[in-house]
Design a protein around this motif. Structure first.
Motif, short mmCIF file in Angstrom:
data_model
loop_
_atom_site.label_atom_id
_atom_site.label_comp_id
_atom_site.label_asym_id
_atom_site.label_seq_id
_atom_site.Cartn_x
_atom_site.Cartn_y
_atom_site.Cartn_z
N LEU A 204 0.83 -1.20 0.00
CA LEU A 204 0.00 0.00 0.00
C LEU A 204 0.87 1.26 0.00
O LEU A 204 0.61 2.23 -0.70
CB LEU A 204 -0.83 -0.03 1.28
N ARG A 205 1.93 1.20 0.79
CA ARG A 205 2.87 2.32 0.88
C ARG A 205 3.48 2.61 -0.49
O ARG A 205 3.57 3.75 -0.93
CB ARG A 205 3.95 1.97 1.90
N ALA A 206 3.86 1.53 -1.20
CA ALA A 206 4.46 1.70 -2.53
C ALA A 206 3.44 2.32 -3.49
O ALA A 206 3.76 3.23 -4.26
CB ALA A 206 4.96 0.35 -3.05
N ALA A 207 2.21 1.84 -3.42
CA ALA A 207 1.16 2.38 -4.30
C ALA A 207 0.88 3.83 -3.96
O ALA A 207 0.65 4.67 -4.85
CB ALA A 207 -0.12 1.54 -4.17
N TRP A 208 0.91 4.15 -2.67
CA TRP A 208 0.66 5.53 -2.24
C TRP A 208 1.78 6.44 -2.76
O TRP A 208 1.51 7.52 -3.32
CB TRP A 208 0.57 5.59 -0.71
N LEU A 209 3.02 6.00 -2.59
CA LEU A 209 4.17 6.82 -3.02
C LEU A 209 4.16 7.06 -4.52
O LEU A 209 4.57 8.13 -4.99
CB LEU A 209 5.48 6.14 -2.60
N ALA A 210 3.66 6.08 -5.28
CA ALA A 210 3.61 6.24 -6.74
C ALA A 210 2.67 7.38 -7.14
O ALA A 210 2.75 7.88 -8.27
CB ALA A 210 3.17 4.93 -7.38
N ARG A 211 1.79 7.77 -6.25
CA ARG A 211 0.83 8.84 -6.56
C ARG A 211 1.03 10.07 -5.70
O ARG A 211 0.19 10.97 -5.67
CB ARG A 211 -0.58 8.32 -6.32
N ALA A 212 2.14 10.13 -4.98
CA ALA A 212 2.34 11.20 -4.01
C ALA A 212 2.69 12.52 -4.69
O ALA A 212 3.56 12.56 -5.56
CB ALA A 212 3.44 10.82 -3.04
N ALA A 213 2.06 13.58 -4.27
CA ALA A 213 2.39 14.93 -4.75
C ALA A 213 3.63 15.42 -4.01
O ALA A 213 3.75 15.24 -2.81
CB ALA A 213 1.21 15.87 -4.51
N GLY A 214 4.53 16.04 -4.76
CA GLY A 214 5.67 16.74 -4.13
C GLY A 214 6.81 15.86 -3.68
O GLY A 214 7.74 16.35 -3.04
N LEU A 215 6.76 14.59 -4.02
CA LEU A 215 7.84 13.69 -3.60
C LEU A 215 9.17 14.15 -4.21
O LEU A 215 9.24 14.43 -5.41
CB LEU A 215 7.51 12.27 -4.07
N GLY A 216 10.20 14.24 -3.40
CA GLY A 216 11.52 14.65 -3.89
C GLY A 216 11.66 16.16 -4.06
O GLY A 216 12.68 16.62 -4.57
N THR A 217 10.66 16.91 -3.64
CA THR A 217 10.75 18.38 -3.79
C THR A 217 10.78 19.06 -2.41
O THR A 217 10.53 18.42 -1.39
CB THR A 217 9.54 18.93 -4.58
#
Ligand SMILES: O=C(O)CCCC[C@@H]1SC[C@@H]2NC(=O)N[C@@H]21
Length: 267
Positions: A204-217
């Motif tokens: 679930l965490r992996a699926a959530w991260l794949a759609r996360a806004a602002g990741l890496g910013t």
């Protein structure tokens, strides 16, 4: 079109109470828990007059928007896995939105599906603006049983004025909130099954991260009276936000409000 649950949700025993007017669907769902309901029980209202948001904010549900809550059974969920239910619900909601509105016009960043993103902890953004918010509440009931309610507020027909908010209608969706509830109940059933009461948060965490806004910013997070700035690195195995500060230190945040961009003030 009347509100109804999806076929998968119905097959798994979900039930639905539809109201014309309520103060808050979260409050009503928790009242049902106190009265002995165990869920999954969906509570929906056409008009919500005292909607509640996170951090004690109020939530304006404009006519035609979705105001729904589900009383979710949490027997067998360890207390330290309970917050994961918010991520289960966020993923279910974004999938339901994609299923409902897959044909939305392109809002600028590829397909409509791609412009739908999750904002930690569990808002849904459309084209970078807030489309939906979730409110997870848990309580220990008299007798010691615990109950959890997840509330979904989705700007289907209209978004409140003056906020960086977006509605499905403004993005070209001409349908109603009813179709969204059908998909949402089905996706919630499927995501909860995959989560397996916290035994499988990793997927679930992996699926959530794949759609996360602002990741890496660069982000700023207001949490407990402090403002933390740094790069949004990931969410950890407990769903906490991990931020890498300019001094090289990593911080994990359990609850807070995220603002994007280097100029973020989190004020
Ligand atoms: O973004 C937030 O602050 C969360 C908003 C949650 C609003 C929904 S509307 C249905 C349910 N009933 C409530 O009183 N609140 C949630």
């Amino acid at each position: 079109m009347p509100y109804r649950l999806g076929s998968a949700a119905r097959a798994e025993g979900h039930r639905l109470h539809v109201h014309e007017t309520l103060g808050s669907t979260n409050t009503e769902a928790m009242a049902q828990a106190r009265a002995g309901e165990t869920g999954p029980l969906w509570v929906v209202t056409h008009r919500q007059e005292a909607g509640r948001g996170r951090r004690g904010n109020s939530w304006a549900s404009l006519p035609g928007n979705l105001a729904a809550s589900v009383l979710w059974p949490i027997a067998g969920v360890a207390p330290d896995h309970l917050a994961e239910l918010g991520f289960v619900a966020g993923l279910a909601l974004i999938e339901a939105l994609e299923a409902t509105c897959g044909t939305l016009p392109d809002t600028g960043s590829g397909s409509a599906a791609r412009s739908l993103q999750l904002k930690w902890p569990n808002d849904v953004l459309l084209g970078g603006a807030k489309l939906a918010g979730l409110l997870l509440e848990a309580e220990t009931l008299p007798g010691g049983r615990r109950a959890a309610v997840i509330g979904f507020g989705v700007n289907v027909a209209a978004a409140p004025d003056g906020l960086a908010a977006m509605s499905l209608a403004a993005a070209g969706y001409a349908g109603g909130a009813e179709a969204l509830l059908e998909h949402l109940s089905d996706r919630m059933a499927a995501q909860a099954r995959a989560w397996d009461r916290g035994r499988n948060f990793a997927d679930l965490r992996a699926a959530w991260l794949a759609r996360a806004a602002g990741l890496g910013t660069e982000i700023a997070v207001r949490s407990g009276g402090h403002i933390l700035r740094g790069v949004f690195e990931t969410i950890d195995e407990g769903g906490r936000l991990v931020i890498l500060a300019p001094d090289g230190n990593r911080h994990t945040v359990t609850a807070g409000e995220v603002h994007f961009g280097t100029a973020a003030t989190a004020a």
